[in-house]
Write a protein that holds these residues in place. Structure first.
Motif, mmCIF file in Angstrom:
data_model
loop_
_atom_site.group_PDB
_atom_site.id
_atom_site.type_symbol
_atom_site.label_atom_id
_atom_site.label_comp_id
_atom_site.label_asym_id
_atom_site.label_seq_id
_atom_site.Cartn_x
_atom_site.Cartn_y
_atom_site.Cartn_z
ATOM 1 N N ALA A 32 0.832 -1.202 0.000
ATOM 2 C CA ALA A 32 0.000 0.000 0.000
ATOM 3 C C ALA A 32 0.868 1.254 0.000
ATOM 4 O O ALA A 32 0.604 2.219 -0.743
ATOM 5 C CB ALA A 32 -0.928 -0.007 1.216
ATOM 6 N N THR A 33 1.907 1.251 0.823
ATOM 7 C CA THR A 33 2.826 2.388 0.873
ATOM 8 C C THR A 33 3.579 2.548 -0.445
ATOM 9 O O THR A 33 3.702 3.652 -0.987
ATOM 10 C CB THR A 33 3.844 2.205 2.020
ATOM 11 N N LEU A 34 4.077 1.433 -0.964
ATOM 12 C CA LEU A 34 4.850 1.467 -2.211
ATOM 13 C C LEU A 34 4.018 2.007 -3.362
ATOM 14 O O LEU A 34 4.464 2.898 -4.112
ATOM 15 C CB LEU A 34 5.354 0.055 -2.533
ATOM 16 N N SER A 100 9.765 1.937 1.503
ATOM 17 C CA SER A 100 8.416 1.461 1.816
ATOM 18 C C SER A 100 8.446 0.316 2.823
ATOM 19 O O SER A 100 7.577 0.231 3.700
ATOM 20 C CB SER A 100 7.716 1.017 0.533
ATOM 21 N N LEU A 101 9.438 -0.547 2.699
ATOM 22 C CA LEU A 101 9.533 -1.661 3.642
ATOM 23 C C LEU A 101 9.844 -1.155 5.042
ATOM 24 O O LEU A 101 9.251 -1.597 6.033
ATOM 25 C CB LEU A 101 10.611 -2.649 3.186
ATOM 26 N N LYS A 102 10.769 -0.205 5.145
ATOM 27 C CA LYS A 102 11.106 0.332 6.469
ATOM 28 C C LYS A 102 9.915 1.083 7.068
ATOM 29 O O LYS A 102 9.655 1.005 8.273
ATOM 30 C CB LYS A 102 12.330 1.245 6.390
ATOM 31 N N THR A 103 9.171 1.791 6.239
ATOM 32 C CA THR A 103 7.975 2.493 6.714
ATOM 33 C C THR A 103 6.954 1.513 7.272
ATOM 34 O O THR A 103 6.362 1.742 8.338
ATOM 35 C CB THR A 103 7.347 3.314 5.572
ATOM 36 N N ALA A 109 5.940 -2.012 14.314
ATOM 37 C CA ALA A 109 6.828 -2.316 15.437
ATOM 38 C C ALA A 109 6.411 -1.519 16.666
ATOM 39 O O ALA A 109 5.856 -0.419 16.560
ATOM 40 C CB ALA A 109 8.277 -1.992 15.065
ATOM 41 N N ASP A 110 6.684 -2.098 17.826
ATOM 42 C CA ASP A 110 6.414 -1.398 19.082
ATOM 43 C C ASP A 110 7.197 -0.085 19.112
ATOM 44 O O ASP A 110 8.370 -0.031 18.730
ATOM 45 C CB ASP A 110 6.821 -2.287 20.255
ATOM 46 N N ALA A 121 20.068 0.438 11.768
ATOM 47 C CA ALA A 121 20.346 -0.964 11.423
ATOM 48 C C ALA A 121 19.580 -1.370 10.165
ATOM 49 O O ALA A 121 20.135 -2.008 9.251
ATOM 50 C CB ALA A 121 19.983 -1.876 12.591
ATOM 51 N N TRP A 122 18.306 -0.978 10.091
ATOM 52 C CA TRP A 122 17.520 -1.310 8.906
ATOM 53 C C TRP A 122 18.048 -0.581 7.671
ATOM 54 O O TRP A 122 18.080 -1.147 6.575
ATOM 55 C CB TRP A 122 16.045 -0.981 9.140
#
Length: 389
Positions: A32-34, A100-103, A109-110, A121-122
């Protein structure tokens, strides 16, 4: 990449994926973001995204599990980079995917878990993945896409066909590798198939395809393939193969059309002067599923280093299969047919501690056979199979 960075990436991914519906939510959020932020990227993907979402999470998991094994991960990523040329992917598309994956990861994520250190790191991990794929694509001089003309489509079972193509130019691939394939009736739906023959100067290639119930592509291939139609093929992938001059004995286990990459390797080995001992187990639910016994019999008779053991789960064929050409239980050059679950039978033949092992088949068959062999004493490092996605 240092161990601290690897640990941070793995921990956050597993925390997100472990939540109820976490994997599905992550994949949906990523796409969806991508597609929202980079709408032109949508054209690279098929209209139906169900299987694509599932494969994304499996591919991420496979990659993360190998972050500390650069000797395995980097060649795999390089192959993917060369293969992705078929989409017309440019460096900016890798940036779009990484962002997009990091978003998506940060969204699920908490809050307390996603620290500045995790964020860096990502960035580091995604940069290594992108740079490796981009670099491999830039250095590659082979075609991004091969075209092949269907010259034969032979029905073997009601849901299994053997398709032979003549490529527009020869492709150099190692016996045991697999390729992404696109057929005319399913545009933008690339599927992985393993050649059943070694590469050759004529550009002839052969695939064995079983129609998967509910699948998008394989039923179309089985039911709609016609002589003369054009298929598209991407760059070769995978690391199965038997090195020249190896002294390690081989155990090969294949079920159904999983016999294709093993068959190709054995045919390639038959052209060498010296080979290690190879024990091939070929399995199926019913006797009719052992559709390639005639070729395997010829190979076993001609090559004393090859032993072939057929395995079926049921001694009788299903009611719908009627074929007067059904092979006899005893086939020249082969061991007697065994009945039972193939992983259990193979493990019972052991120990295989002095063998290198290849397993090809459905994900469940591969995992079950692998676990049985490990329980019987075979080391994990000696067992190989292609990524299960």
């Amino acid at each position: 990449m240092d161990s601290r960075t690897v640990a941070l990436i793995r921990t956050t991914f597993k925390a997100v994926a472990a939540e109820e519906g976490g994997s599905e939510k992550l994949a949906s959020s990523f796409y969806a973001t991508l597609f929202t932020d980079y709408p032109r990227v949508r054209d690279f993907f098929p209209a139906a995204m169900d299987s694509q979402r599932d494969r994304l999470v499996k591919a991420i998991s496979y990659t993360l599990d190998r972050l500390e094994e650069p000797n395995k991960l980097l060649p795999f990523l390089a192959q993917l980079g060369r293969d992705h040329r078929k989409y017309g992917v440019e460096p900016e598309h890798y940036v779009a995917v990484a962002t997009s994956l990091k978003t998506a990861m940060r969204r699920f994520a908490d809050t307390e878990m996603w620290t500045d250190e995790v964020d860096r790191a990502w960035d580091d991990g995604l940069a290594i993945i992108s740079e490796t794929m981009i670099g491999a694509a830039d250095r590659e001089e082979t075609p991004a896409i091969w075209s092949g003309t269907v010259v034969e489509c032979r029905s073997v079972l009601r849901n299994l066909v053997v398709v032979r193509l003549r490529l527009d130019q020869p492709m150099s691939y190692a016996a045991g590798q697999y390729l992404s394939v696109q057929v005319p009736s399913r545009p933008r739906m690339w599927r992985y198939l393993s050649p059943a023959v070694p590469a050759n100067a004529d550009g002839d290639i052969e695939f064995h395809i079983r129609g998967v119930l509910g699948g998008w592509v394989s039923p179309a291939i089985v039911g709609q393939t016609r002589i003369g139609e054009q298929w598209l093929l991407g760059s070769p992938l995978g690391g199965l193969g038997v090195p020249r001059n190896t002294k390690r004995k081989m155990l090969m286990v294949g079920c159904g059309t999983g016999i294709a990459p093993l068959r190709a390797q054995i045919m390639s080995m038959a052209q060498r002067r010296i080979n290690p001992k190879v024990h091939l187990f070929v399995g199926g639910h019913y006797p009719c599923d052992l559709y390639d016994l005639e070729m395997l019999s010829q190979l076993a008779v001609a090559n004393t280093w090859l032993t072939v053991t057929p395995v079926v789960e049921n001694d009788e064929n299903p009611w719908w299969h009627v074929d007067s050409r059904e092979p006899a239980r005893e086939v020249p050059g082969m061991e007697p047919r065994r009945t039972g679950q193939i992983g259990k039978i193979v493990a019972g033949f052991g120990p295989w501690t002095d063998h290198d092992v290849q397993i090809v088949g459905s994900p469940s068959m591969v995992q079950t056979t692998k676990f049985r062999l490990m329980a019987a004493g075979t080391e994990t490092k000696n067992i190989r199979h292609d990524p299960l996605f």
